[in-house]
Motif scaffolding. Structure first.
Motif, PDB file in Angstrom:
ATOM      1  N   LEU A 159       0.839  -1.190   0.000  1.00 59.38           N
ATOM      2  CA  LEU A 159       0.000   0.000   0.000  1.00 59.38           C
ATOM      3  C   LEU A 159       0.877   1.244   0.000  1.00 59.38           C
ATOM      4  O   LEU A 159       1.955   1.249   0.584  1.00 59.38           O
ATOM      5  N   PRO A 160       0.390   2.310  -0.643  1.00 56.03           N
ATOM      6  CA  PRO A 160       1.155   3.561  -0.614  1.00 56.03           C
ATOM      7  C   PRO A 160       0.965   4.280   0.714  1.00 56.03           C
ATOM      8  O   PRO A 160      -0.067   4.155   1.360  1.00 56.03           O
ATOM      9  N   SER A 161       1.979   5.011   1.124  1.00 48.28           N
ATOM     10  CA  SER A 161       1.915   5.844   2.320  1.00 48.28           C
ATOM     11  C   SER A 161       2.099   7.290   1.899  1.00 48.28           C
ATOM     12  O   SER A 161       2.865   7.576   0.985  1.00 48.28           O
ATOM     13  N   VAL A 162       1.408   8.197   2.554  1.00 48.92           N
ATOM     14  CA  VAL A 162       1.546   9.609   2.197  1.00 48.92           C
ATOM     15  C   VAL A 162       2.856  10.200   2.699  1.00 48.92           C
ATOM     16  O   VAL A 162       3.285  11.238   2.226  1.00 48.92           O
ATOM     17  N   SER A 163       3.522   9.513   3.644  1.00 43.57           N
ATOM     18  CA  SER A 163       4.738  10.097   4.207  1.00 43.57           C
ATOM     19  C   SER A 163       6.014   9.281   3.992  1.00 43.57           C
ATOM     20  O   SER A 163       7.100   9.831   4.060  1.00 43.57           O
ATOM     21  N   GLU A 164       5.904   7.978   3.740  1.00 49.46           N
ATOM     22  CA  GLU A 164       7.102   7.131   3.715  1.00 49.46           C
ATOM     23  C   GLU A 164       7.182   6.198   2.517  1.00 49.46           C
ATOM     24  O   GLU A 164       7.840   5.172   2.585  1.00 49.46           O
ATOM     25  N   GLY A 165       6.547   6.487   1.419  1.00 48.29           N
ATOM     26  CA  GLY A 165       6.580   5.575   0.277  1.00 48.29           C
ATOM     27  C   GLY A 165       5.705   4.360   0.523  1.00 48.29           C
ATOM     28  O   GLY A 165       4.843   4.357   1.381  1.00 48.29           O
ATOM     29  N   ASP A 166       5.922   3.302  -0.241  1.00 47.90           N
ATOM     30  CA  ASP A 166       5.108   2.092  -0.112  1.00 47.90           C
ATOM     31  C   ASP A 166       5.537   1.270   1.095  1.00 47.90           C
ATOM     32  O   ASP A 166       6.682   1.326   1.529  1.00 47.90           O
ATOM     33  N   PHE A 167       4.597   0.503   1.644  1.00 49.12           N
ATOM     34  CA  PHE A 167       4.935  -0.464   2.681  1.00 49.12           C
ATOM     35  C   PHE A 167       4.153  -1.736   2.437  1.00 49.12           C
ATOM     36  O   PHE A 167       3.134  -1.732   1.766  1.00 49.12           O
ATOM     37  N   THR A 168       4.673  -2.854   2.963  1.00 51.57           N
ATOM     38  CA  THR A 168       4.023  -4.153   2.802  1.00 51.57           C
ATOM     39  C   THR A 168       3.657  -4.718   4.168  1.00 51.57           C
ATOM     40  O   THR A 168       4.235  -4.333   5.188  1.00 51.57           O
ATOM     41  N   LEU A 169       2.739  -5.619   4.162  1.00 50.20           N
ATOM     42  CA  LEU A 169       2.328  -6.270   5.407  1.00 50.20           C
ATOM     43  C   LEU A 169       3.492  -7.051   6.013  1.00 50.20           C
ATOM     44  O   LEU A 169       3.680  -7.055   7.229  1.00 50.20           O
ATOM     45  N   ASN A 170       4.307  -7.679   5.171  1.00 48.93           N
ATOM     46  CA  ASN A 170       5.435  -8.470   5.675  1.00 48.93           C
ATOM     47  C   ASN A 170       6.462  -7.639   6.433  1.00 48.93           C
ATOM     48  O   ASN A 170       7.215  -8.178   7.235  1.00 48.93           O
ATOM     49  N   GLN A 171       6.513  -6.324   6.210  1.00 47.55           N
ATOM     50  CA  GLN A 171       7.441  -5.474   6.945  1.00 47.55           C
ATOM     51  C   GLN A 171       7.172  -5.495   8.447  1.00 47.55           C
ATOM     52  O   GLN A 171       8.067  -5.243   9.242  1.00 47.55           O
TER      53      GLN A 171
END
Length: 45
Positions: free
Chosen positions: A14-26
């Protein structure tokens, strides 16, 4: 097929408005993740 309580969610990105994309696995093994869907936000319905 609907998800049941306790089912493991598939990984997604999913995109983040402040930190780029992130994934659930993170967050796996580090934090709990809650998904919330607001179907009627920003609509007139």
């Amino acid at each position: 097929m609907p998800a049941e309580i306790g089912d493991v969610a598939p990984d997604f990105k999913l995109p983040s408005v402040s930190e780029g994309d992130f994934t659930l696995n993170q967050f796996k093994g580090e934090k709990s993740v809650i998904l919330s869907f607001h179907v009627f936000d920003f609509t007139s319905g």
